[in-house]
Design a protein around this motif. Structure first.
Motif, PDB file in Angstrom:
ATOM      1  N   GLU A 228       0.998  -1.172  -0.189  1.00 49.93           N
ATOM      2  CA  GLU A 228       0.049  -0.158   0.111  1.00 49.93           C
ATOM      3  C   GLU A 228       0.886   1.176  -0.044  1.00 49.93           C
ATOM      4  OE1 GLU A 228      -2.794  -0.381   3.415  1.00 49.93           O
ATOM      5  OE2 GLU A 228      -2.856  -2.533   2.954  1.00 49.93           O
ATOM      6  N   ASP A 229       0.142   2.288  -0.350  1.00 49.85           N
ATOM      7  CA  ASP A 229       1.014   3.727  -0.402  1.00 49.85           C
ATOM      8  C   ASP A 229       0.927   4.353   1.113  1.00 49.85           C
ATOM      9  OD1 ASP A 229       2.219   5.826  -1.179  1.00 49.85           O
ATOM     10  OD2 ASP A 229       0.353   6.952  -2.147  1.00 49.85           O
ATOM     11  N   THR A 231       3.009   6.131   4.126  1.00 52.69           N
ATOM     12  CA  THR A 231       4.167   7.112   4.462  1.00 52.69           C
ATOM     13  C   THR A 231       5.040   6.783   6.212  1.00 52.69           C
ATOM     14  OG1 THR A 231       2.562   8.784   5.631  1.00 52.69           O
ATOM     15  CG2 THR A 231       2.757   8.755   3.440  1.00 52.69           C
ATOM     16  N   GLY A 293       6.091  -1.070  -6.297  1.00 55.67           N
ATOM     17  CA  GLY A 293       6.330   0.622  -6.065  1.00 55.67           C
ATOM     18  C   GLY A 293       7.780   0.887  -6.802  1.00 55.67           C
TER      19      GLY A 293
END
Length: 318
Positions: A228-229, A231, A293
């Protein structure tokens, strides 16, 4: 951000006025002073203060008494000569080393020569959370005396070292990492010397890997969400600490950043997928890399070979 212009603020006070002396000492905590013998009174106070820590030396021959408010910082007081007593609600005790209560009012009496070490309470909570897995607000000290005479001696030698080898040198203290190191050493020392809520949690929860629970929570989150993206802030939230604290914890305990770990986790997922892929069915290195990614094929290939000793194409074709 550059180093502060004055990394260590040094001050020296000498006075024969008891009222002025009380005013200077109020900087450590608010207190109501008892009667002071004014004849022959003299006080000398030297302090070295850096970001989040300070070491001060207090000398005077006339006995002073105080009814004090909770201290605004974690304050450890050593008797180097003379007398020092404290009453935190359990009766007056004579001490060589005491943690001035930041959780309750207390009474004290002293004379002679004291050394006082102060540490920022918020930073103590952050480091305590890092080593124990507790939330910062649950890092609490609950007694004024050290756990043993041996730990009291360790505290004295630790403060000696930090004061002599780090705090005394502006050139060294101008370096952010060394300022952080000085502060961190003292906080970890205080957590080991004085009774507090991290001791049981550190023993029980840190036994498996030797790493803080905060890092384990971060690693588990990144492993579960590698596709997943996410942070650094997302990871820090899962670890229940701030992003800067998480970065520092990873560097200290793993020699890498959280993003370094996340990239390596994604690389491992890509490696497994390439091993299971079927090139005759249309699977490509580019598709697998992009899913995890890695958008630059050249950099992905270089990093993959460094990690696995072969190219991603070779893995796909096996």
């Amino acid at each position: 951000m550059g180093a502060p212009a004055t990394p260590v603020v040094r001050s020296r006070v000498h006075t024969t006025d008891p009222d002025a002396a009380v005013s200077h000492l109020q900087g450590f905590t608010r207190f109501r002073a008892g009667p002071i013998e004014r004849r022959g009174f003299a006080l000398s106070l030297t302090s070295a203060l850096a970001a989040g820590l300070g070491v001060s030396h207090l000398r005077h021959g006339t006995r002073m008494e105080a009814q004090a408010e909770p201290t605004p910082a974690l304050t450890a007081v050593e008797r180097r000569d003379g007398e020092l007593t404290v009453d935190a609600g359990g009766g007056e005790i004579d001490v060589d080393l005491v943690l001035a209560p930041h959780w309750s009012r207390y009474a004290s009496r002293w004379a002679g020569y004291l050394r006082m070490t102060t540490l920022d309470l918020a930073e103590v909570g952050r480091v305590g959370a890092e080593v124990s897995g507790l939330d910062p607000e649950d890092v609490r000290f609950d007694a004024v005396t050290p756990l043993s005479a041996a730990r009291a001696r360790y505290w004295a030698s630790l403060v000696d070292h930090v004061e002599r080898d780090l705090l005394a040198h502006d050139e060294l203290m101008a370096l952010p990492l060394l300022r952080q190191e000085a502060r961190h050493r003292l906080i970890v020392g205080a957590l080991a010397v004085f009774p507090n809520s991290t001791l049981e949690h550190h023993t029980d929860r840190g036994r498996d890997t030797g790493e803080p629970a905060t890092i384990r929570r971060a690693v588990e989150f990144m492993d579960a969400h590698a596709g997943e993206d996410i942070t650094v802030t997302d990871v820090a939230d899962a670890a229940r600490m701030g992003p800067r604290g998480l970065q520092a914890a990873f560097r200290r305990h793993r020699g890498q950043t959280p993003l370094d770990y996340l990239r390596r986790a994604r690389m491992e997922h890509a490696h497994r997928e390439l091993r299971a892929a079927d090139p005759t069915g249309g699977d490509t290195v580019g598709d697998v890399a992009a899913r995890w990614g890695f958008t630059n094929a050249g950099r992905f290939s270089v990093a993959y070979r460094r990690a696995y000793g072969c190219s991603p194409v070779e893995t796909l074709r096996r």
